[in-house]
Structure formats: C-alpha cells, structure tokens
Design a protein around this motif. Structure first.
Motif, PDB file in Angstrom:
ATOM      1  N   PHE A 167       4.615 -98.054  66.779  1.00  0.00           N
ATOM      2  CA  PHE A 167       5.143 -96.748  67.149  1.00  0.00           C
ATOM      3  C   PHE A 167       5.429 -95.929  65.897  1.00  0.00           C
ATOM      4  O   PHE A 167       5.676 -96.486  64.838  1.00  0.00           O
ATOM      5  N   ASN A 168       5.435 -94.639  66.057  1.00  0.00           N
ATOM      6  CA  ASN A 168       5.964 -93.809  64.984  1.00  0.00           C
ATOM      7  C   ASN A 168       7.074 -92.920  65.548  1.00  0.00           C
ATOM      8  O   ASN A 168       7.306 -92.893  66.758  1.00  0.00           O
ATOM      9  N   GLN A 169       7.742 -92.192  64.672  1.00  0.00           N
ATOM     10  CA  GLN A 169       8.960 -91.523  65.123  1.00  0.00           C
ATOM     11  C   GLN A 169       8.694 -90.488  66.207  1.00  0.00           C
ATOM     12  O   GLN A 169       9.545 -90.193  67.013  1.00  0.00           O
ATOM     13  N   SER A 170       7.451 -89.979  66.270  1.00  0.00           N
ATOM     14  CA  SER A 170       7.196 -88.932  67.260  1.00  0.00           C
ATOM     15  C   SER A 170       6.966 -89.491  68.669  1.00  0.00           C
ATOM     16  O   SER A 170       6.785 -88.737  69.606  1.00  0.00           O
ATOM     17  N   ASP A 171       6.984 -90.800  68.815  1.00  0.00           N
ATOM     18  CA  ASP A 171       6.907 -91.375  70.153  1.00  0.00           C
ATOM     19  C   ASP A 171       8.274 -91.401  70.838  1.00  0.00           C
ATOM     20  O   ASP A 171       8.379 -91.807  71.986  1.00  0.00           O
ATOM     21  N   PHE A 172       9.298 -91.005  70.124  1.00  0.00           N
ATOM     22  CA  PHE A 172      10.650 -91.168  70.652  1.00  0.00           C
ATOM     23  C   PHE A 172      11.410 -89.853  70.780  1.00  0.00           C
ATOM     24  O   PHE A 172      11.202 -88.932  69.997  1.00  0.00           O
TER      25      PHE A 172
HETATM   26  C1  LIG Z   1       2.110 -90.973  65.912  1.00  0.00           C
HETATM   27  O1  LIG Z   1       1.383 -91.609  66.941  1.00  0.00           O
HETATM   28  C2  LIG Z   1       0.671 -90.755  67.766  1.00  0.00           C
HETATM   29  C3  LIG Z   1       0.011 -91.583  68.853  1.00  0.00           C
HETATM   30  O2  LIG Z   1       0.856 -92.560  69.339  1.00  0.00           O
HETATM   31  C4  LIG Z   1      -0.383 -90.007  66.944  1.00  0.00           C
HETATM   32  O3  LIG Z   1      -1.049 -89.084  67.772  1.00  0.00           O
HETATM   33  C5  LIG Z   1       0.319 -89.265  65.809  1.00  0.00           C
HETATM   34  O4  LIG Z   1      -0.615 -88.673  64.977  1.00  0.00           O
HETATM   35  C6  LIG Z   1       1.167 -90.209  64.998  1.00  0.00           C
HETATM   36  N1  LIG Z   1       1.927 -89.446  64.018  1.00  0.00           N
HETATM   37  C7  LIG Z   1       2.128 -89.863  62.784  1.00  0.00           C
HETATM   38  C8  LIG Z   1       2.965 -88.987  61.920  1.00  0.00           C
HETATM   39  O5  LIG Z   1       1.681 -90.921  62.376  1.00  0.00           O
END
Ligand SMILES: *[C@@H]1O[C@H](CO)[C@@H](O)[C@H](O)[C@H]1NC(C)=O
Ligand SMILES: *[C@@H]1O[C@H](CO)[C@@H](O)[C@H](O)[C@H]1NC(C)=O
Ligand SMILES: *[C@@H]1O[C@H](CO)[C@@H](O)[C@H](O)[C@H]1NC(C)=O
Ligand SMILES: *[C@@H]1O[C@H](CO)[C@@H](O)[C@H](O)[C@H]1NC(C)=O
Length: 571
Positions: A167-172
């Motif tokens: 996961f990355n922070q934008s999933d939350f």
């Molecule tokens: C975070 O993950 C989403 C998909 O789950 C992806 O589209 C997005 O680019 C990612 N963002 C970063 C900053 O890695």
C-alpha cells in the motif's frame, strides 16, 4: 477558516457593503469522499498524545464491519503497549533518528558529550508554537512533521507486512486526533505538519480528517456491549443511544483533561452541545507529585543529580509507578540501583532517609507507599477534573452519562473519585480498553465523519465591511463620505457566532457589493474574537486572522456588481 472560496463571476467586481446573508447546507460529499475514488478504501488513525502516541488501522471502510487493529510497541524494551512514548531524537544535523521507546533508549544510553549534540524532545505536544523548548531548540513544525512522517511510514510498513499487500499513503483516509480544547490554529498547524510529512498531498487535503480526541472515544464507546465497560461501574448497562441522550466525555490524558458534551440526534448522529473545555491536570501531574515527594525524601541535591545522571533509570521507575497508579491501593516501587548507590555515597543508610516521612518507608530495596499517600498524589488532578465537570453540569443540559476515557482513566483512584462525586446525577462509565478508545474510535470516525453532525464554534468570526452611516448606531469617528453618501467603516460583519452550531458540510454564503463604482479590487479581512458580537473590527478582543484580495477590473456595472463569499468552517 480553512476554505475561503471567492466566487466572482466574470464582470463582477468586489467592494464593500454586504447585501444579504444566507446560510445553506450544501450537499458536498463528506470529508473522506472515498466512494467517488474507490469502492473500498482503508483507514489509518494516528493519535499523537503528550505522553504516548500510537496508531490504529482498518482494511475495510464499511462502518458496520469495522474492526480496527492497533499496533503494539516496545518489544525492544520488554514492553507490549498500544502506544509508544512521545519522544523524538534528531542528530546534530537535525536529521531524524528515531521515535518512541527506541529514541528514549538510544538517548539515555549516550554519554554526556555525545548527547549534547543531539536534539531530543519528549512530551512536546503542548509546545506547539515557534520553537520546541527542550534542550537544544528546533522549529516546532519540523519536529511535528518528522514525528508524523515516522508514524505514517511505520503504519504502512506494519500494514504491508501483516496483510502481504503493498500500500501507499494514498490508499488511505487518514485521521489525526487532537485535543478538543485546541485552538483552531493549532489544528491548522497539525494539518500543515501532516501535509509536509506527505500524509496527504496537495489537492487531496480532504483525505485527512481531524478528529477531536473525546469525540473519537465516544464513537468507540457507542459500539461497545455492556461488558465492554469496566464492571466496577453500575452493572449491566451498555450505552443508551436514543435521540436526546447526552454524554460528557472526559478524555483523561497524560497532559490534558479534555471534555466534550454531545447529544444524540434523530438518526443517530451527534451534535456538540458545548465546546471543548478542560485543563492541564492530566496523568503527568500525578507523576510530578510523586517525583516531588521523592525529592523531598532524598533532598534536592541528591535527587537533581539522579535526574541528571540517570534519566533512563528514572524512566523505568516511572513506568513502574504508572502501573501502581492504576490501583487504589498501597504501592511498592523498587528503588533503582543507581539511586541506592547515590544514597549510599551520601553516607546515610537508606532507612534514615525515610525517618519521619509520613506514608512511605524503606523495605529491603523497595519504597513502600501507603494508600493514603498514593491518593495524595492525585488530589490536585482530581480537583481539576471535578471542577471542570461541575461547571458543565451547572449548565442547562440533562447529562445522562459521564464517559471516562484515555490512559489516565485506567486509574481506579480516578474512576472511584468521579463515580463518588457524580453518581447521583448521571451514570459514569469507562470502557475496558480506555487507553485505546481514542485510536479505535478515530478509525470509526474515519468511516464517516458526518457521525458528528455539528460542532460549536470556538470563536466569533467576522469580516470587515462598510455600511451606510446611521448616526443612531454608528460612531462618528468611523464616518467617511463618498459620492454615494456617508458610510461607516471598520464594521465587524459576523459570519458565525461563538458557541454557534456549525454543520459538518455546511457552507455559509455571503454577498457583497462595492462601495465605489470604479473600484477594481475588493479586500476581505477576516477577524476572530471570543466576544459575542463586537461592532467594529478594532474593538478590544478582536484580532485579524487573514485576508484575501479579489481583483475586479471590469467596472462597467459600477456598484451593481456582486461578490459571493462562501465559507466552510472546519472546526
Ligand atoms: C499508490 O498506489 C496507487 C495504486 O494502488 C497508484 O495508482 C499510485 O500511483 C501510487 N502512488 C504513489 C505515490 O506511489
Ligand atoms: C464588462 O462587463 C460588462 C457587463 O457585465 C460586459 O458586457 C463586458 O463584456 C465586460 N467587459 C469585459 C472586457 O469583460
Ligand atoms: C511492502 O512489502 C513488499 C513485499 O513484501 C516490499 O517489497 C515493500 O518494500 C514493502 N513496502 C513497505 C513500504 O514496507
Ligand atoms: C547505573 O548508571 C549507569 C550510568 O547511567 C548505567 O550504565 C548502569 O547501567 C546503571 N546501573 C543499573 C543497574 O541500572
């Protein structure tokens, strides 16, 4: 005020006089507008406490299914706790090194000379402004940013390893809890720190929700069955949640006692009845009393030397004290090795230090403290809590429950005291996981921030305007004359009143017209005050908080131009 939208249509210019004011509730999506972005997103709630901090998360955002998990800390120091000490360590170049137990241990292990070049902060939540004062100075924003960045990275790591997914922070959707008594500018400060920490990115500020600590805890208490509360309370009751029920939530933290009052509305959402109040008589005030007591026993010189030379050991002793604090009973605290050594060096036997001390004695390596003496450490703090509650109960509410939450409410002495003081007036309940209630509740809050339908404004907010001069109302020295007649300047136009209800998604809309037909800009200066409705912006107690200038070059329609001001109050 976080969102000031100036809606000036083409050909419209901005000027002075307010024409009409209307308040409307817009149908905007709630703050975490996940549904529009993904069908099922996740929540991380961070609680940043004065003494201890932690986080909880959920990999479902559906309120009914929510089952928040907390991260456990302290394996490296033989502890397993739901929070870690709010301590942070930076190296000599102000680069972040570590947080929590690790920072504490590392710092206390360093030799004097080495430690002098590091930046170490603990319990820094109160010192929000300017520079954090704790040894070497550093910018508060930087300290908070790095603390939040650590929490964010650690949370993502934990979730990654426990779920096996990346996961990355934008999933939350992120929830950050703050004390209810914090000023709006302190909340704004936390928002800035969270943005700098990369928790939310520009344009996605809505994915950060600020939750008030007691309010979050209430969300958790509402989910609990009867046996979710500590049994010493009045038996088999779960929380009544019928419309009209009123709760006082007392968050008993390390630093602050923080109190909110809510009422259940039809449909189940909550309305804040009284704006956050409280004081700084939290759990650490009890610890302070205990330390003062030890200082009296061992004498200033010996004690100060001990505090200075063996902070890590003292910390361990305080963990032991924290544990004893939970029971309304006599306590036995083992006397740390180096304190005993220092006492020996002074040439007196340990027993001698305790001669004539009431409520404490020496017993083969331990300090025995009587129940009465233990209670005496609490007395100032308990008085502070009682006074705060009495003040609310004197008001025109009909409170049904007092809910005690936060780490300090795990103290039996505190709970018994509140029950004894208020049992005739309302039920007193404390959830079993009192220390985690805020974190767990904050996750629930993240699923639906509209659970709190309205809050009380902490200030009266206004904007500077000009009106037609009325000699029966206006001060002569505020008069000025234009082509259109006599006007009165510096008038405080109220946008929202102190203690006024402000809805969660409410946007207030105001309309202004220029004073002057040839005017090409309109300036809005915003003010706040704790007074109800001052007349002028330069009255006592009124302070400016910001301004916006709108350019309006097309003057074709003269004064027949209108500026619409939309304001969302993020309380
Ligand atoms: C975070 O993950 C989403 C998909 O789950 C992806 O589209 C997005 O680019 C990612 N963002 C970063 C900053 O890695
Ligand atoms: C100025 O406003 C008038 C009246 O609204 C409009 O007719 C005109 O096109 C505008 N001029 C410019 C340059 O936008
Ligand atoms: C998450 O886990 C994957 C594989 O298990 C790993 O490659 C990645 O670096 C981890 N990400 C974080 C932020 O820990
Ligand atoms: C006593 O203090 C010294 C120096 O702080 C420390 O290294 C040592 O571990 C302490 N002894 C005990 C038994 O904690």
């Amino acid at each position: 005020i976080t969102g000031v939208t100036m809606a000036s249509r083409e050909g419209f210019v901005c000027g002075g006089e307010e024409k009409k004011a209307l308040a409307k509730t817009s149908a905007q999506p709630s703050s975490c507008s996940r549904s529009s972005i993904m069908s099922d997103s996740f929540i991380i709630a961070i609680h940043f406490g004065r003494s201890y901090s932690g986080y909880a998360f959920s990999l479902t955002a559906r309120e009914a299914e929510i089952d928040p998990m907390v991260k456990y800390w302290g394996a490296e120091v033989g502890q397993k706790t739901v929070k870690t000490p709010t301590c942070i360590l930076f190296d000599e170049h102000e680069e972040f090194m570590s947080f929590g137990y690790e920072a504490q241990r590392y710092y206390h292990r360093m030799r004097g000379e080495e430690a002098r070049h590091k930046f170490f902060f603990q319990s820094f939540k109160m010192s929000l402004y300017g520079r954090v004062t704790s040894g070497k100075p550093m910018k508060a924003l930087k300290v908070f940013t790095e603390a939040l960045r650590f929490m964010k990275d650690d949370a993502l790591k934990t979730i990654n390893s426990s779920s096996g997914k990346v996961f990355n922070q934008s999933d939350f959707c992120w929830v950050l809890t703050v004390p209810a008594i914090w000023d709006p500018s302190a909340k704004q400060f936390m928002r800035r720190a969270a943005t700098q920490a990369g928790i939310v990115t520009e344009g996605k500020e809505d994915w950060l929700v600020i939750a008030l600590e007691p309010e979050a805890a209430l969300m958790w208490c509402r989910k609990l069955p009867a046996d979710g509360f500590i049994a010493e309370n009045q038996g088999e009751v779960s929380l009544d949640q019928s419309p009209g029920t009123q709760y006082i939530v007392v968050n008993c933290g390390g630093g602050t006692i923080d109190v909110t009052v809510h009422e259940v509305l039809d449909g189940g959402a909550l309305r804040e009845l009284h704006k956050g109040s409280g004081n700084n008589m939290g759990g650490q005030s009890v610890d302070r009393k205990f330390k003062e007591f030890l200082k009296e026993i061992f004498g200033d010189a010996l004690w100060e030397k001990y505090e200075r030379e063996h902070p890590g050991e003292l910390q361990k002793m305080m963990y032991e004290f924290t544990f004893s604090k939970r029971h309304d009973d006599e306590a036995e605290i083992s006397c740390p090795y180096n304190l005993t050594e220092l006492a020996k060096e002074s040439g007196r036997d340990m027993e001698r230090f305790f001669e004539g001390v009431r409520g404490a004695s020496w017993d083969k390596g331990s300090i025995q403290i009587s129940k009465q003496r233990m209670r005496s450490f609490f007395s100032d703090s308990l008085r502070g809590i009682t006074n705060c509650l009495k003040e609310i109960l004197r008001k025109d509410f009909h409170i049904d429950y007092i809910l005690l939450v936060g780490g300090y409410s795990e103290s039996e002495t505190l709970r018994r005291h509140v029950i004894n003081q208020f049992k005739g007036q309302c039920k007193v309940l404390c959830p079993v996981r009192a220390q985690e209630a805020i974190l767990l509740g904050a996750v629930i809050f993240g699923t639906n921030p509209a659970l709190v339908a309205s809050r009380k404004s902490a200030f009266t907010y206004g904007v500077k305007t000009t009106r037609n001069f009325d000699p029966s109302k206006h001060r002569e020295d505020k008069k000025f004359t234009t082509d259109t007649g006599d006007l009165c300047g510096d008038v405080f136009k109220m946008l929202v009143e102190i203690d006024g209800d402000v809805g969660w998604t409410e946007t207030r809309e105001f309309s202004f017209t220029p004073n002057n037909p040839t005017q090409t800009t309109m300036s809005f200066s915003f003010f706040r005050t704790e007074r109800n409705n001052p007349q002028y912006v330069d009255d006592w107690g009124v302070e400016e908080i910001g301004s916006v200038k709108v350019s309006m070059p097309n003057t074709t329609r003269g004064r027949d131009r209108r500026v619409k001001l939309e304001i969302k109050f993020d309380l």
